[in-house]
Design a protein around this motif. Structure first.
Motif, short mmCIF file in Angstrom:
data_model
loop_
_atom_site.label_atom_id
_atom_site.label_comp_id
_atom_site.label_asym_id
_atom_site.label_seq_id
_atom_site.Cartn_x
_atom_site.Cartn_y
_atom_site.Cartn_z
N LEU A 1 0.83 -1.20 0.00
CA LEU A 1 0.00 0.00 0.00
C LEU A 1 0.87 1.25 0.00
O LEU A 1 0.57 2.23 -0.69
N VAL A 2 1.91 1.21 0.81
CA VAL A 2 2.80 2.37 0.90
C VAL A 2 3.46 2.64 -0.44
O VAL A 2 3.49 3.79 -0.92
N VAL A 3 4.00 1.60 -1.07
CA VAL A 3 4.68 1.78 -2.36
C VAL A 3 3.72 2.33 -3.41
O VAL A 3 4.06 3.26 -4.16
N GLN A 4 2.51 1.77 -3.47
CA GLN A 4 1.53 2.27 -4.43
C GLN A 4 1.21 3.73 -4.17
O GLN A 4 1.06 4.53 -5.10
N SER A 5 1.10 4.10 -2.89
CA SER A 5 0.76 5.48 -2.54
C SER A 5 1.92 6.42 -2.87
O SER A 5 1.70 7.56 -3.29
N LEU A 6 3.16 5.93 -2.68
CA LEU A 6 4.31 6.76 -3.02
C LEU A 6 4.39 6.99 -4.52
O LEU A 6 4.70 8.09 -4.99
#
Length: 204
Positions: free
Chosen positions: A169-174
């Protein structure tokens, strides 16, 4: 100015940590300098180093704050939740909410883990992950005792995947440059995760 001058040493340290967390949401943590931190705080680098012996000590203080905050948030979220899978969901959502509030934290932690040499901060990040993992395994073991999980499920893998789902989720959001919306995506992500570990016929 007088208010800044009358801050105690502990208040100055806390303000430094807050400043670094904020700056990490605006800039690349790897290139963040003590000069930039001091500039944002409106102090000299000399004043900054009166409270921290070096830059590594600043990063260690920041990671210590993050560790305390994350563990306190997930513990509070799971407290009093009898069902272990519901407790896992509460932890997942609380962690996602913390990231949404502090979007610089993921880059800060990942940057420390990628450091070319061991540092106090990088060791603290690994300690945080180990503590977090132990808590996940406790809940997964309880779910296993209640026969809520697939019989063949490897709990160690399930704990790893919980963390991996958050990291995804973090990578996608970044990539989307919109970490603040991670909380909106978290329920659906956890739903996919739990379908992978729950026993057949269990409640969704």
């Amino acid at each position: 100015m007088s208010q800044r001058q009358h801050l105690s040493a502990e208040e100055r340290r806390e303000r430094t940590v807050e400043t670094v967390v904020t700056l990490c949401s605006e800039e690349e943590p790897a290139t963040l300098t003590t000069g930039r931190i001091a500039q944002r705080m409106g102090v000299t680098q000399g004043a900054l180093f009166r409270h921290f012996p070096n830059k590594d000590a600043i990063w260690a203080a920041v990671v210590a704050w993050v560790s305390d905050q994350v563990m306190a948030r997930v513990a509070a979220a799971a407290e009093g939740v009898d069902d272990p899978l519901a407790a896992l969901e509460a932890m997942f959502l609380a962690h996602a909410a913390f990231i949404a509030e502090h979007p610089g934290v993921p880059r800060l932690l990942m940057g420390q883990l990628q450091h070319p040499r061991p540092t106090p901060a990088s060791r603290m990040v690994r300690s945080l992950l180990a503590r977090y993992r132990r808590r996940l395994l406790e809940l997964l073991e309880e779910a296993e005792r209640r026969r809520q999980l697939r019989p063949e499920l490897e709990l160690d893998v399930a704990a790893t995947q919980f963390i991996g789902t958050l990291q995804g989720l973090v990578v996608q959001s970044l990539i989307a440059d919109d970490v603040t919306r991670i909380g909106e995506r978290a329920p659906a992500a956890f739903d996919l995760y739990q379908h992978g570990i729950r026993a057949a016929g269990g409640d969704a």
